[in-house]
Design a protein around this motif. Structure first.
Motif, PDB file in Angstrom:
ATOM      1  N   LYS A 153       0.831  -1.201   0.000  1.00 12.91           N
ATOM      2  CA  LYS A 153       0.000   0.000   0.000  1.00 12.91           C
ATOM      3  C   LYS A 153       0.866   1.252   0.000  1.00 12.91           C
ATOM      4  O   LYS A 153       1.730   1.420   0.851  1.00 12.91           O
ATOM      5  CB  LYS A 153      -0.912   0.000   1.224  1.00 12.91           C
ATOM      6  CG  LYS A 153      -1.874   1.186   1.257  1.00 12.91           C
ATOM      7  CD  LYS A 153      -2.960   1.005   2.300  1.00 12.91           C
ATOM      8  CE  LYS A 153      -2.567   1.633   3.593  1.00 12.91           C
ATOM      9  NZ  LYS A 153      -3.650   1.615   4.602  1.00 12.91           N
ATOM     10  N   LEU A 154       0.592   2.121  -0.964  1.00 12.36           N
ATOM     11  CA  LEU A 154       1.225   3.430  -1.065  1.00 12.36           C
ATOM     12  C   LEU A 154       0.216   4.454  -0.572  1.00 12.36           C
ATOM     13  O   LEU A 154      -0.941   4.440  -0.985  1.00 12.36           O
ATOM     14  CB  LEU A 154       1.587   3.712  -2.516  1.00 12.36           C
ATOM     15  CG  LEU A 154       1.901   5.149  -2.914  1.00 12.36           C
ATOM     16  CD1 LEU A 154       3.137   5.653  -2.199  1.00 12.36           C
ATOM     17  CD2 LEU A 154       2.072   5.243  -4.413  1.00 12.36           C
ATOM     18  N   SER A 155       0.637   5.348   0.307  1.00 14.98           N
ATOM     19  CA  SER A 155      -0.262   6.350   0.866  1.00 14.98           C
ATOM     20  C   SER A 155       0.425   7.710   0.877  1.00 14.98           C
ATOM     21  O   SER A 155       1.572   7.820   1.298  1.00 14.98           O
ATOM     22  CB  SER A 155      -0.647   5.940   2.292  1.00 14.98           C
ATOM     23  OG  SER A 155      -1.424   6.925   2.913  1.00 14.98           O
ATOM     24  N   VAL A 156      -0.291   8.725   0.384  1.00 11.83           N
ATOM     25  CA  VAL A 156       0.183  10.104   0.460  1.00 11.83           C
ATOM     26  C   VAL A 156      -0.923  10.912   1.131  1.00 11.83           C
ATOM     27  O   VAL A 156      -2.009  11.054   0.579  1.00 11.83           O
ATOM     28  CB  VAL A 156       0.512  10.698  -0.931  1.00 11.83           C
ATOM     29  CG1 VAL A 156       1.003  12.137  -0.799  1.00 11.83           C
ATOM     30  CG2 VAL A 156       1.553   9.849  -1.655  1.00 11.83           C
ATOM     31  N   ASP A 157      -0.665  11.379   2.335  1.00  8.76           N
ATOM     32  CA  ASP A 157      -1.641  12.131   3.130  1.00  8.76           C
ATOM     33  C   ASP A 157      -1.202  13.588   3.174  1.00  8.76           C
ATOM     34  O   ASP A 157      -0.145  13.901   3.723  1.00  8.76           O
ATOM     35  CB  ASP A 157      -1.712  11.536   4.537  1.00  8.76           C
ATOM     36  CG  ASP A 157      -2.717  12.220   5.435  1.00  8.76           C
ATOM     37  OD1 ASP A 157      -3.535  13.021   4.937  1.00  8.76           O
ATOM     38  OD2 ASP A 157      -2.683  11.971   6.651  1.00  8.76           O
TER      39      ASP A 157
END
Length: 186
Positions: free
Chosen positions: A50-54
């Protein structure tokens, strides 16, 4: 908007880890594995990667207007997380941000870093190689990161032993972006 079926993505990703500042593969080498001299393949994963950019935008407000008049990016947190299906001591060293490995006749061992918390941690770089639209390749490079979440491993009679990991990316410099995405186009 019409659905373009060739833009749909499905499939696994490969993970590689290297030293902070490791030579990145050139963009035109998107369809090749990163050089083994600079990047270590972390092996199989389970339950995906999982790639996440918050991103956090702080509102700009003025007394004269009831609406927020704009926003400014004030925080960005980007992570890659997965379960490594190969719970080796070599992978554990990467997940705990370094340590001391040893081996001898019939054994391998690992001890984590236990120096003062004031010392600089060992930053790494991570490459996620997956798919892009059109069943082409996509590469996501986090240029400076730490494994900063709980590392877990369980032993069960009816399940695989895995290492959970979450790498958080960090600022690099005013002239180097903290991450980069590359899509193959042919």
């Amino acid at each position: 908007m019409a659905v373009t079926t060739t833009d749909l993505i499905m499939g696994p990703a490969d993970l590689y880890i290297g030293s902070f500042g490791a030579t990145e593969p050139i963009d035109t080498a998107i369809n090749s594995a990163p050089a083994a001299s600079a990047w270590t393949d972390l092996g199989g994963t389970q339950d995906g990667v999982k790639l996440s950019v918050d991103q956090t935008y702080t509102a700009l407000e003025v007394d004269q207007v009831v609406d927020e008049v704009g926003g400014r990016l004030t925080k960005r947190l980007f992570t890659v997380e997965t379960n490594l299906a190969q719970p080796t001591l070599e992978n554990l060293k990467f997940l705990l941000n370094d340590g001391t490995a040893a081996s001898g006749a019939g054994f391998k061992s690992f001890e984590p870093i236990y120096a003062s918390s004031a010392t600089q941690p060992t930053y790494r770089a991570v490459i996620l190689d997956g798919y892009a639209p059109g069943q082409l390749r996509r590469r996501f490079i986090i240029r400076r990161c730490l494994s900063n979440d709980k590392v877990e491993s369980s032993y069960k009679k009816d399940g695989m032993t895995l290492f959970t990991v979450k790498w958080q990316g960090f600022y690099v410099s005013p002239s180097i972006a903290p991450f980069k995405l590359i899509d193959a186009t042919s």
